[in-house]
Scaffold this motif. Structure first.
Motif, PDB file in Angstrom:
ATOM      1  N   VAL A 146       6.820  -4.004   4.781  1.00 42.55           N
ATOM      2  CA  VAL A 146       5.728  -3.179   5.305  1.00 42.55           C
ATOM      3  C   VAL A 146       5.307  -2.146   4.265  1.00 42.55           C
ATOM      4  O   VAL A 146       4.114  -1.900   4.057  1.00 42.55           O
ATOM      5  N   MET A 147       6.275  -1.540   3.581  1.00 41.00           N
ATOM      6  CA  MET A 147       5.946  -0.555   2.567  1.00 41.00           C
ATOM      7  C   MET A 147       5.200  -1.212   1.398  1.00 41.00           C
ATOM      8  O   MET A 147       4.250  -0.647   0.848  1.00 41.00           O
ATOM      9  N   GLU A 148       5.604  -2.412   1.021  1.00 41.78           N
ATOM     10  CA  GLU A 148       4.904  -3.134  -0.034  1.00 41.78           C
ATOM     11  C   GLU A 148       3.483  -3.479   0.399  1.00 41.78           C
ATOM     12  O   GLU A 148       2.551  -3.450  -0.412  1.00 41.78           O
ATOM     13  N   LEU A 149       3.316  -3.781   1.686  1.00 42.80           N
ATOM     14  CA  LEU A 149       1.975  -4.046   2.208  1.00 42.80           C
ATOM     15  C   LEU A 149       1.110  -2.796   2.102  1.00 42.80           C
ATOM     16  O   LEU A 149      -0.058  -2.874   1.687  1.00 42.80           O
ATOM     17  N   LEU A 150       1.655  -1.652   2.456  1.00 41.01           N
ATOM     18  CA  LEU A 150       0.891  -0.408   2.350  1.00 41.01           C
ATOM     19  C   LEU A 150       0.472  -0.150   0.906  1.00 41.01           C
ATOM     20  O   LEU A 150      -0.662   0.258   0.638  1.00 41.01           O
ATOM     21  N   ARG A 151       1.381  -0.405  -0.021  1.00 45.63           N
ATOM     22  CA  ARG A 151       1.044  -0.206  -1.429  1.00 45.63           C
ATOM     23  C   ARG A 151      -0.059  -1.170  -1.865  1.00 45.63           C
ATOM     24  O   ARG A 151      -0.984  -0.796  -2.600  1.00 45.63           O
TER      25      ARG A 151
END
Length: 249
Positions: free
Chosen positions: A196-201
């Motif tokens: 999810v954090m990689e998606l936000l980035r």
């Protein structure tokens, strides 16, 4: 002018997305008062994923609520996308939250009886966007977050990570300038939280959105472009993350 993968044009500017100056916020009175923020000052650069780090009770949620126009400071000022929140009345704050700020919360906040596509489309319905344009926008966003094949599924039929992806797509529906996420991986396992954090980035880089993400997970902090740390109600910049020098997902 640049164009993101969802077909949205965005301007590149060197002006900070968020400027906070000497914010104070307390709850209660007298000896029992809780001083959540004690003169916080910081800037969030445009087009970056900035992690807000701090122990539980450090004031992360309070700061996000003030920047998002969900709460009012005792003193000090927050400016978002060039607009001082203190200069806005209730209608102005409502428009700011609706049109220029997207919110992602730990609890997802999806409507159980609606499909993924219908959940993402809620903000667009509120703006009375024509149905054909709305459907196209919803399809683009669900594709962006990797859920093109799950449009018709309801939240209860999706995993926690998939639900948070729907929540992110919904937060992006109205093409906000700023995405505020409060512990968005708090209910997810470590691997899903990292995804999810990689998606936000990836969203920040492809759509020209600025993201301010509160997290206590040190592994997720490493994915941010920049780190701001809250300590006893005062914020300090923790330096630049290695993410700046590593390839995107």
């Amino acid at each position: 002018m640049a164009v993101g993968r969802a077909g949205v044009a965005f301007e590149v500017s060197h002006r900070p997305m968020v400027v906070v100056r000497d914010l104070h916020r307390s709850y209660g009175r007298g000896a029992g008062a809780v001083h959540a923020l004690r003169g916080v000052s910081c800037e969030v650069p445009r087009g970056e994923l900035v992690a807000l780090r701090g122990r539980s009770g450090s004031g992360k949620t309070t700061l996000l609520n003030l920047i998002g126009g969900l709460d009012t400071p005792d003193s000090g000022q927050a400016t978002v996308d060039g607009t001082a929140l203190a200069d806005l009345d209730e209608n102005g704050l409502l428009e700011m939250r609706r049109d220029r700020i997207g919110f992602v919360f730990q609890t997802f906040g999806l409507i159980p009886i609606l499909s993924a596509a219908e959940n993402v489309g809620v903000p667009l319905r509120l703006r009375r966007m024509p149905s054909r344009e709305r459907d196209e926008r919803v399809a683009l966003l669900l594709s962006l977050v990797g859920l093109a094949d799950h449009m018709k599924q309801r939240p209860g039929e999706l995993s926690g990570g998939q639900q948070q992806r729907v929540a992110i797509a919904r937060a992006l529906a109205n093409q906000p300038s700023l995405l505020i996420a409060d512990e968005p991986t708090g209910q997810l396992d470590a691997e899903t939280g990292r995804e999810v954090m990689e998606l936000l980035r990836a969203v920040v880089r492809s759509e020209g959105v600025t993201a301010l993400v509160a997290t206590h997970d040190p592994h997720l902090v490493g994915l941010a472009d920049r780190v701001l740390e809250l300590n006893d109600g005062v914020i300090q910049e923790g330096g630049t993350s290695p993410a700046l020098n590593s390839p995107g997902p």
